[in-house]
Design a protein around this motif. Sequence first.
Motif, short mmCIF file in Angstrom:
data_model
loop_
_atom_site.label_atom_id
_atom_site.label_comp_id
_atom_site.label_asym_id
_atom_site.label_seq_id
_atom_site.Cartn_x
_atom_site.Cartn_y
_atom_site.Cartn_z
N ARG A 34 23.73 44.12 51.23
CA ARG A 34 23.42 43.04 52.23
C ARG A 34 24.53 41.98 52.10
O ARG A 34 24.39 41.33 53.21
N GLY A 35 25.25 41.99 51.45
CA GLY A 35 26.78 41.32 51.51
C GLY A 35 26.38 39.79 50.96
O GLY A 35 27.12 38.97 51.23
N ASP A 36 25.49 39.93 49.85
CA ASP A 36 25.19 38.73 49.29
C ASP A 36 26.42 38.03 48.42
O ASP A 36 26.62 36.99 48.22
N PHE A 37 27.28 39.03 47.89
CA PHE A 37 28.58 38.61 47.22
C PHE A 37 29.88 38.59 47.88
O PHE A 37 30.62 38.32 47.26
N ASP A 38 29.66 38.71 49.08
CA ASP A 38 30.82 38.36 49.89
C ASP A 38 31.39 37.10 50.08
O ASP A 38 30.47 36.03 50.33
N ASP A 39 32.44 36.78 50.16
CA ASP A 39 32.92 35.29 50.49
C ASP A 39 32.73 34.35 49.27
O ASP A 39 32.21 32.98 49.53
N LEU A 40 32.39 34.63 48.21
CA LEU A 40 31.93 33.83 47.27
C LEU A 40 33.31 32.83 46.76
O LEU A 40 34.36 33.53 46.80
N PRO A 41 33.20 31.73 46.46
CA PRO A 41 34.23 30.79 45.87
C PRO A 41 34.87 31.51 44.65
O PRO A 41 34.06 31.85 43.77
N GLY A 42 36.02 31.65 44.59
CA GLY A 42 36.83 32.12 43.27
C GLY A 42 37.19 33.78 43.64
O GLY A 42 37.36 34.26 42.45
N LEU A 43 36.78 34.29 44.62
CA LEU A 43 36.92 35.81 44.99
C LEU A 43 38.41 36.23 44.65
O LEU A 43 39.19 35.61 44.97
N GLY A 44 38.37 37.21 43.78
CA GLY A 44 39.86 37.67 43.31
C GLY A 44 40.49 36.65 42.28
O GLY A 44 41.73 36.93 42.18
N LYS A 45 40.03 35.68 41.87
CA LYS A 45 40.75 34.86 41.08
C LYS A 45 40.17 35.31 39.40
O LYS A 45 38.94 35.29 39.29
N PRO A 46 41.17 35.11 38.58
CA PRO A 46 40.80 35.26 37.22
C PRO A 46 39.73 34.40 36.48
O PRO A 46 39.91 33.15 37.23
N LEU A 47 38.90 34.79 35.64
CA LEU A 47 38.05 33.73 35.02
C LEU A 47 38.76 32.65 34.19
O LEU A 47 39.43 33.23 33.33
N THR A 48 38.88 31.52 34.13
CA THR A 48 39.66 30.86 33.23
C THR A 48 38.72 30.43 32.07
O THR A 48 37.60 30.33 32.22
N GLY A 49 39.34 30.37 30.96
CA GLY A 49 38.86 29.91 29.58
C GLY A 49 38.19 31.06 28.77
O GLY A 49 37.59 30.87 27.66
N LEU A 50 38.14 32.38 29.41
CA LEU A 50 37.51 33.43 28.42
C LEU A 50 38.12 33.87 27.29
O LEU A 50 37.68 34.34 26.42
N HIS A 51 39.71 33.87 27.36
CA HIS A 51 40.40 34.33 26.57
C HIS A 51 41.29 33.28 25.65
O HIS A 51 41.83 32.52 26.49
N GLY A 52 41.48 33.65 24.53
CA GLY A 52 42.56 32.74 23.61
C GLY A 52 42.16 31.28 23.34
O GLY A 52 42.74 30.70 23.03
N SER A 53 40.75 31.24 23.24
CA SER A 53 40.30 29.64 23.02
C SER A 53 39.57 30.03 21.65
O SER A 53 38.45 30.83 21.68
N SER A 54 39.64 29.37 20.55
CA SER A 54 38.93 29.33 19.38
C SER A 54 38.06 28.07 19.21
O SER A 54 37.08 28.18 18.28
N ASP A 55 38.12 27.45 20.29
CA ASP A 55 36.91 26.27 20.40
C ASP A 55 35.56 26.96 20.88
O ASP A 55 35.69 27.36 22.06
N PRO A 56 34.49 26.86 20.16
CA PRO A 56 33.23 27.11 20.62
C PRO A 56 32.69 26.72 21.77
O PRO A 56 31.88 26.86 22.37
#
Length: 176
Positions: A34-56
């Motif tokens: 249906r195209g529900d996931f087209d043109d979402l904000p942040g498309l093609g950008k890496p998710l920040t804060g997922l790696h390298g953080s020891s703070d829970p």
Amino acid sequence: MSEDPSDEESPQRLNSLEDRNAVVESALDRAIKRGDFDDLPGLGKPLTGLHGSSDPDWWIKQKMDSEGINGVAPAAFQLRKENAVLEDTVDAFTEESDVRDYLAGFNARVREAVMDLREGPPVFTPPRDVENEVAAWRRRRNAKKNDSVTEAEPGDQPVDPESVGSPRRWWHRFRR
């Protein structure tokens, strides 16, 4: 076909993990078609804060930063932050009574935080002298008015000093 709800099929029971995964996958496939996931904000950008953080609690801190949420820190930190921008905050007021009210509230928050010994770091922010702060507010306000009057070009109309610095209210237009 009849419109009787008893004739409709009852919802399927998903007893196994495979059945649940199949339903979710088919729902995702339909949404993609249906195209529900087209043109979402942040498309093609890496998710920040997922790696390298020891703070829970990294995710809540990131959310607070992105949303501009503050006011959940201990009183000592809040008051220190408020004290740092107090002059700018006070300069935004146009009435002396508003300045006095704000300073009285600030001093009350400082006294309350000093007396509350239950939690947080000690408070080193001093209360402000209301009379000195009001006098400084007047000086800054008058200096700002004088600067705006001297910046006017020589060919300009004379400026009424009382109208400089505050916007003219709509109801004042009809009085003249």
